[in-house]
Motif scaffolding. Sequence first.
Motif, mmCIF file in Angstrom:
data_model
loop_
_atom_site.group_PDB
_atom_site.id
_atom_site.type_symbol
_atom_site.label_atom_id
_atom_site.label_comp_id
_atom_site.label_asym_id
_atom_site.label_seq_id
_atom_site.Cartn_x
_atom_site.Cartn_y
_atom_site.Cartn_z
ATOM 1 N N PHE A 1 -53.751 81.256 -18.847
ATOM 2 C CA PHE A 1 -53.913 82.543 -18.172
ATOM 3 C C PHE A 1 -52.805 83.480 -18.644
ATOM 4 N N PRO A 2 -52.940 84.011 -19.873
ATOM 5 C CA PRO A 2 -51.867 84.787 -20.490
ATOM 6 C C PRO A 2 -51.463 86.038 -19.714
ATOM 7 N N SER A 3 -52.387 86.615 -18.948
ATOM 8 C CA SER A 3 -52.019 87.846 -18.235
ATOM 9 C C SER A 3 -51.070 87.583 -17.064
ATOM 10 N N ASN A 4 -50.975 86.313 -16.604
ATOM 11 C CA ASN A 4 -50.055 85.993 -15.513
ATOM 12 C C ASN A 4 -49.717 84.497 -15.539
ATOM 13 N N PRO A 5 -48.913 84.058 -16.502
ATOM 14 C CA PRO A 5 -48.593 82.632 -16.603
ATOM 15 C C PRO A 5 -47.836 82.098 -15.383
ATOM 16 N N SER A 6 -47.082 82.938 -14.701
ATOM 17 C CA SER A 6 -46.357 82.456 -13.520
ATOM 18 C C SER A 6 -47.330 82.114 -12.388
ATOM 19 N N LEU A 7 -48.473 82.809 -12.310
ATOM 20 C CA LEU A 7 -49.482 82.472 -11.312
ATOM 21 C C LEU A 7 -50.042 81.079 -11.584
ATOM 22 N N ARG A 8 -50.307 80.783 -12.857
ATOM 23 C CA ARG A 8 -50.823 79.452 -13.207
ATOM 24 C C ARG A 8 -49.798 78.378 -12.820
ATOM 25 N N ASN A 9 -48.526 78.633 -13.092
ATOM 26 C CA ASN A 9 -47.488 77.672 -12.720
ATOM 27 C C ASN A 9 -47.444 77.472 -11.209
ATOM 28 N N TRP A 10 -47.573 78.555 -10.462
ATOM 29 C CA TRP A 10 -47.584 78.469 -9.005
ATOM 30 C C TRP A 10 -48.770 77.641 -8.512
ATOM 31 N N VAL A 11 -49.935 77.863 -9.105
ATOM 32 C CA VAL A 11 -51.135 77.096 -8.739
ATOM 33 C C VAL A 11 -50.906 75.604 -8.993
ATOM 34 N N LEU A 12 -50.326 75.271 -10.132
ATOM 35 C CA LEU A 12 -50.053 73.866 -10.444
ATOM 36 C C LEU A 12 -49.123 73.231 -9.408
ATOM 37 N N ILE A 13 -48.137 73.988 -8.972
ATOM 38 C CA ILE A 13 -47.209 73.478 -7.957
ATOM 39 C C ILE A 13 -47.941 73.251 -6.636
ATOM 40 N N GLN A 14 -48.806 74.196 -6.244
ATOM 41 C CA GLN A 14 -49.558 74.031 -4.992
ATOM 42 C C GLN A 14 -50.453 72.792 -5.062
ATOM 43 N N GLN A 15 -51.112 72.589 -6.196
ATOM 44 C CA GLN A 15 -51.990 71.426 -6.361
ATOM 45 C C GLN A 15 -51.187 70.135 -6.283
ATOM 46 N N TYR A 16 -50.032 70.118 -6.905
ATOM 47 C CA TYR A 16 -49.174 68.940 -6.892
ATOM 48 C C TYR A 16 -48.672 68.640 -5.481
ATOM 49 N N GLN A 17 -48.227 69.691 -4.782
ATOM 50 C CA GLN A 17 -47.741 69.501 -3.420
ATOM 51 C C GLN A 17 -48.868 69.072 -2.482
ATOM 52 N N TYR A 18 -50.083 69.546 -2.737
ATOM 53 C CA TYR A 18 -51.249 69.154 -1.938
ATOM 54 C C TYR A 18 -51.538 67.661 -2.107
ATOM 55 N N LYS A 19 -51.431 67.187 -3.327
ATOM 56 C CA LYS A 19 -51.635 65.747 -3.574
ATOM 57 C C LYS A 19 -50.624 64.936 -2.757
ATOM 58 N N LYS A 20 -49.382 65.367 -2.786
ATOM 59 C CA LYS A 20 -48.341 64.676 -2.025
ATOM 60 C C LYS A 20 -48.642 64.748 -0.520
ATOM 61 N N PHE A 21 -49.095 65.897 -0.050
ATOM 62 C CA PHE A 21 -49.453 66.094 1.355
ATOM 63 C C PHE A 21 -50.544 65.106 1.770
ATOM 64 N N LEU A 22 -51.587 64.998 0.954
ATOM 65 C CA LEU A 22 -52.703 64.104 1.273
ATOM 66 C C LEU A 22 -52.280 62.639 1.286
ATOM 67 N N ASN A 23 -51.264 62.326 0.526
ATOM 68 C CA ASN A 23 -50.759 60.954 0.478
ATOM 69 C C ASN A 23 -49.637 60.713 1.486
ATOM 70 N N ASP A 24 -49.499 61.641 2.426
ATOM 71 C CA ASP A 24 -48.467 61.539 3.474
ATOM 72 C C ASP A 24 -47.061 61.411 2.910
ATOM 73 N N ASP A 25 -46.824 62.034 1.781
ATOM 74 C CA ASP A 25 -45.500 62.019 1.165
ATOM 75 C C ASP A 25 -44.626 63.045 1.891
ATOM 76 N N PRO A 26 -43.554 62.604 2.546
ATOM 77 C CA PRO A 26 -42.722 63.538 3.297
ATOM 78 C C PRO A 26 -42.013 64.577 2.434
ATOM 79 N N SER A 27 -41.981 64.371 1.132
ATOM 80 C CA SER A 27 -41.324 65.348 0.263
ATOM 81 C C SER A 27 -42.233 66.531 -0.075
#
Length: 126
Positions: A11-37
């Motif tokens: 997503f060349p017009s906003n690479p920081s948005l793509r990075n933010w999305v990746l972080i949200q997806q990663y944190q969501y995975k941790k959330f679903l696995n009851d990871d306290p971090s």
Amino acid sequence: EFGHARVPQQFPSNPSLRNWVLIQQYQYKKFLNDDPSSSITADRIQLLNKVGFYWGSPGRRGRRYNQPWEKTYEELVSFVKEVGHARVPQHFASNPSLGNWVLKQRVQFKKFLKGDSSSKMTEDRI
């Protein structure tokens, strides 16, 4: 502008948005696995769900870490319609992920009732 909330891998017009999305997806995975971090909250998940956020796994096109809570809830509703109760066995052969999900919901509900701040349960989900 785009009519959806799926940010492409490139997503060349906003690479920081793509990075933010990746972080949200990663944190969501941790959330679903009851990871306290996990740094994502149930409220943030609800807000992102309202705009149709795609919870697909970061770096793996088309695959998902886990399906959204609402989809699994609908599977539980179908189970109840079919068998007349919500006591899904933990090792439910025809849908193993549903049994695990129900177990996690019960654990989160007990935490919620005790006022445990680590609970991922919300009043909307009860």
